[in-house]
Design a protein around this motif. Structure first.
Motif, short mmCIF file in Angstrom:
data_model
loop_
_atom_site.label_atom_id
_atom_site.label_comp_id
_atom_site.label_asym_id
_atom_site.label_seq_id
_atom_site.Cartn_x
_atom_site.Cartn_y
_atom_site.Cartn_z
N ASP A 30 -36.32 47.88 22.40
CA ASP A 30 -37.58 46.72 22.30
C ASP A 30 -38.62 47.80 22.43
N ALA A 31 -39.37 47.79 21.03
CA ALA A 31 -40.75 48.54 21.01
C ALA A 31 -41.65 47.25 20.43
N ARG A 32 -41.68 46.15 20.98
CA ARG A 32 -42.41 45.29 20.75
C ARG A 32 -44.11 45.83 20.98
N PRO A 33 -44.92 45.27 20.11
CA PRO A 33 -45.02 44.11 19.21
C PRO A 33 -44.56 44.68 17.77
N ASN A 34 -43.98 46.01 17.73
CA ASN A 34 -43.83 46.30 16.28
C ASN A 34 -42.27 46.46 15.73
N TYR A 35 -41.19 46.52 16.91
CA TYR A 35 -39.95 46.73 16.21
C TYR A 35 -38.98 46.38 17.37
N VAL A 36 -37.86 45.70 16.94
CA VAL A 36 -36.86 45.50 17.91
C VAL A 36 -35.49 45.69 17.18
N ARG A 37 -34.43 46.00 18.00
CA ARG A 37 -33.12 46.33 17.41
C ARG A 37 -32.18 45.44 18.37
N PHE A 38 -31.22 44.79 17.60
CA PHE A 38 -30.08 43.99 18.04
C PHE A 38 -28.70 44.57 17.94
N GLU A 39 -27.59 44.43 18.90
CA GLU A 39 -26.35 44.35 18.44
C GLU A 39 -25.85 43.14 18.26
N LEU A 40 -24.99 42.98 17.41
CA LEU A 40 -24.35 41.77 17.05
C LEU A 40 -23.06 41.44 17.79
N PRO A 41 -22.81 40.19 18.33
CA PRO A 41 -21.49 39.96 19.09
C PRO A 41 -20.41 40.74 18.69
N ASP A 42 -19.83 40.89 17.68
CA ASP A 42 -18.91 41.70 16.76
C ASP A 42 -19.07 42.91 16.22
N GLY A 43 -18.43 43.77 16.00
CA GLY A 43 -18.60 44.94 15.08
C GLY A 43 -19.59 45.88 15.66
N ASP A 44 -19.85 46.98 14.57
CA ASP A 44 -20.64 47.95 15.34
C ASP A 44 -21.98 47.94 14.53
N ALA A 45 -22.22 47.07 13.55
CA ALA A 45 -23.49 47.18 12.93
C ALA A 45 -24.60 46.71 13.73
N THR A 46 -25.88 47.10 13.51
CA THR A 46 -26.92 46.42 14.11
C THR A 46 -27.96 45.69 13.29
N PHE A 47 -28.90 45.21 13.89
CA PHE A 47 -30.06 44.62 12.93
C PHE A 47 -31.31 44.68 13.62
N SER A 48 -32.23 44.59 12.71
CA SER A 48 -33.53 45.05 13.48
C SER A 48 -34.68 44.25 12.70
N LEU A 49 -35.97 44.06 13.38
CA LEU A 49 -36.90 43.73 12.74
C LEU A 49 -38.13 44.64 12.89
#
Length: 125
Positions: A30-49
């Motif tokens: 959580d580096a708002r307001p510039n960046y966030v990263r998430f884990e998905l419920p399954d698997g190892d990949a991550t997703f960010s804004l």
């Protein structure tokens, strides 16, 4: 090679964070307001804004999330207030898909494909 992470642009990372948490992703950076990263419920990949001043031109970005319990997942998301552009529909490419947009207009497709995800009848070997 393993796909590790997808990062997409956002004009409003706070609004995007709330949306993706409602979608079921778990916030891990959580580096708002510039960046966030998430884990998905399954698997190892991550997703960010990441925050941008202007979104890319054109149709935007398409992100596919696989869920073999598609109809149930869509129903649960609708109960949380998520609106869909297309409810689960069988497609000619042998996937069942539901479509929606995130707050920045990025195209999100939640789908179920089973064996056809990587091995459709027209696969090139």
């Amino acid at each position: 090679m393993i796909l590790n992470q997808i990062t997409i642009p956002s004009l409003d990372v706070e609004k995007g964070t709330q949306f993706y948490q409602k979608l079921g992703l778990h916030l891990i950076v959580d580096a708002r307001p510039n960046y966030v990263r998430f884990e998905l419920p399954d698997g190892d990949a991550t997703f960010s804004l990441h925050k941008v001043e202007e979104l890319p031109k054109g149709e935007g970005i398409y992100v596919y999330f696989q869920n073999e319990n598609l109809d149930e997942a869509v129903k649960e998301l609708q109960e949380k207030g998520i609106e869909f552009d297309l409810l689960p529909t069988d497609q000619p490419w042998l996937w069942r898909e539901a479509r929606l947009k995130d707050p920045d207009g990025n195209q999100l497709i939640i789908y179920s494909a089973g064996e056809n995800r990587k091995n459709p009848p027209w696969r090139v070997n």
